[in-house]
Write a protein that holds these residues in place. Structure first.
Motif, PDB file in Angstrom:
ATOM      1  N   ARG A 253       0.821  -1.214   0.000  1.00  0.00           N
ATOM      2  CA  ARG A 253       0.000   0.000   0.000  1.00  0.00           C
ATOM      3  C   ARG A 253       0.857   1.267   0.000  1.00  0.00           C
ATOM      4  O   ARG A 253       0.656   2.181   0.794  1.00  0.00           O
ATOM      5  N   LEU A 254       1.809   1.274  -0.919  1.00  0.00           N
ATOM      6  CA  LEU A 254       2.660   2.454  -1.044  1.00  0.00           C
ATOM      7  C   LEU A 254       1.889   3.580  -1.731  1.00  0.00           C
ATOM      8  O   LEU A 254       1.073   3.326  -2.620  1.00  0.00           O
ATOM      9  N   PRO A 255       2.142   4.829  -1.361  1.00  0.00           N
ATOM     10  CA  PRO A 255       1.583   5.952  -2.119  1.00  0.00           C
ATOM     11  C   PRO A 255       2.040   5.892  -3.582  1.00  0.00           C
ATOM     12  O   PRO A 255       3.077   5.304  -3.902  1.00  0.00           O
ATOM     13  N   VAL A 256       1.274   6.518  -4.454  1.00  0.00           N
ATOM     14  CA  VAL A 256       1.550   6.435  -5.890  1.00  0.00           C
ATOM     15  C   VAL A 256       2.956   6.905  -6.218  1.00  0.00           C
ATOM     16  O   VAL A 256       3.679   6.258  -6.984  1.00  0.00           O
ATOM     17  N   GLU A 257       3.384   8.031  -5.639  1.00  0.00           N
ATOM     18  CA  GLU A 257       4.719   8.566  -5.950  1.00  0.00           C
ATOM     19  C   GLU A 257       5.815   7.602  -5.528  1.00  0.00           C
ATOM     20  O   GLU A 257       6.816   7.434  -6.229  1.00  0.00           O
ATOM     21  N   GLN A 258       5.628   6.945  -4.384  1.00  0.00           N
ATOM     22  CA  GLN A 258       6.626   5.972  -3.941  1.00  0.00           C
ATOM     23  C   GLN A 258       6.621   4.742  -4.838  1.00  0.00           C
ATOM     24  O   GLN A 258       7.681   4.147  -5.103  1.00  0.00           O
ATOM     25  N   GLY A 259       5.460   4.337  -5.319  1.00  0.00           N
ATOM     26  CA  GLY A 259       5.395   3.214  -6.241  1.00  0.00           C
ATOM     27  C   GLY A 259       6.146   3.502  -7.524  1.00  0.00           C
ATOM     28  O   GLY A 259       6.847   2.634  -8.064  1.00  0.00           O
TER      29      GLY A 259
END
Length: 316
Positions: A253-259
């Motif tokens: 469940r990483l934030p989009v930017e971290q993904g």
């Protein structure tokens, strides 16, 4: 021209450099030894310029966000080594090519992945923070990976003492970069020196690939069929790395930017850190170094695709 523009179009600089190197090596076959001699100081300068951009003294900062750090370690040091091993097993490369593929696919990038993370709308501060952890872990784990995945019989036939300069040409620039970072911490005005050095990796890497192409032109021509077969393998790796990053990001469940940053970290490899090792392999193993250069070019074109696909389709 800005530094970001230079890095965005760096692939064309490398293609031109390789073309020039092949032309020079073909026109003047006797120039090979001189180009090999020039290669080593150029490679050392490149590694220093690269390591100097990595905040090596701040490894602990990468562990502050344990979920993101765990995602990067799972992707780069568990899943991708398994993928690299699967690729060399399925495609049944000869021993030299197998080693070259393993060398370049087993270690994550510590430099231009930050630039591509920025271009691909990733989390740049976390990309910077995770870089020293990637560097330290790969230096520790690469020998273990090779022991597990490379051909044991061929590795046992090497004279390992001849590879000592390859270790030194990585560790000496790394130590120099650490000392330079300490110097900047005590002299903040010297930060301009780091900014200046940030311009140098692209021209220095261009010179490195030019010298390799010129010195190894005969090897390139003899192995051209094998090298062409490498391209689909490296493309498959890029596709699989992006999909694995998506899976990890969903599970954790990483934030989009971290993904997005995770995808760029997993898709990019640290080619010129392992290049000294490949260049010092015994006679008959020269193709391994050329494989690493080929992967770098495929990867750079792949990053052009990543910059468009990652933020628009995979991590919206």
């Amino acid at each position: 021209m800005s530094r970001l523009t230079l890095e965005r179009y760096q692939v064309w600089a490398y293609l031109i450099a390789i073309g020039l190197g092949l032309a020079v090596g073909t026109a003047w076959p006797g120039i090979g030894p001189a180009m090999e001699t020039l290669l080593w100081p150029t490679l050392a300068a490149l590694l220093f310029a690269t390591f100097f951009q990595v905040p090596v003294l701040h490894v602990r900062d990468a562990l502050r966000d344990r979920r993101f750090a765990g995602a990067v370690m799972l992707g780069n040091f568990v899943l991708l080594p398994l993928l690299a091993w699967a690729l060399v097993e399925v495609f049944e490369f000869d021993l030299v090519v197998r080693l070259g593929v393993l060398l370049v696919l087993l270690v994550p990038c510590t430099d231009w992945f930050i630039t591509f993370s920025q271009l691909g709308k990733g989390d740049v501060p976390r990309a910077i923070a995770i870089t020293p952890l990637n560097l330290v872990l790969q230096l520790i784990l690469l020998p273990l990976y090779l022991w597990l995945m490379a051909d044991a019989q061929s590795l046992g036939s090497w004279n390992w003492a001849t590879l000592a300069p390859a270790v030194l040409i990585v560790l000496v620039p790394l130590a120099a970069a650490v000392l330079a970072e300490r110097w900047i911490q005590t002299h903040p005005k010297a930060e301009r020196f780091r900014d200046t050095m940030g311009w140098w990796p692209v021209p220095l890497l261009s010179l490195v690939v030019l010298l390799i192409a010129g010195a190894q032109v005969g090897t390139v021509m003899e192995a051209i069929d094998q090298l062409q077969k490498m391209v689909p393998v490296f493309v498959l790796f890029l596709i699989a790395a992006a999909l694995l990053a998506k899976g990890i990001a969903l599970q954790l469940r990483l934030p989009v930017e971290q993904g997005r940053t995770l995808a760029f970290s997993m898709g990019t490899r640290n080619s010129f850190v392992v290049l000294p090792l490949a260049l010092l392999l015994p006679a008959g193993w020269e193709v391994a170094a050329v494989v690493i250069v080929v992967q770098s070019l495929v990867e750079l074109f792949g990053m052009v695709a990543y910059v468009w696909v990652i933020p628009r389709l995979l991590f919206k």
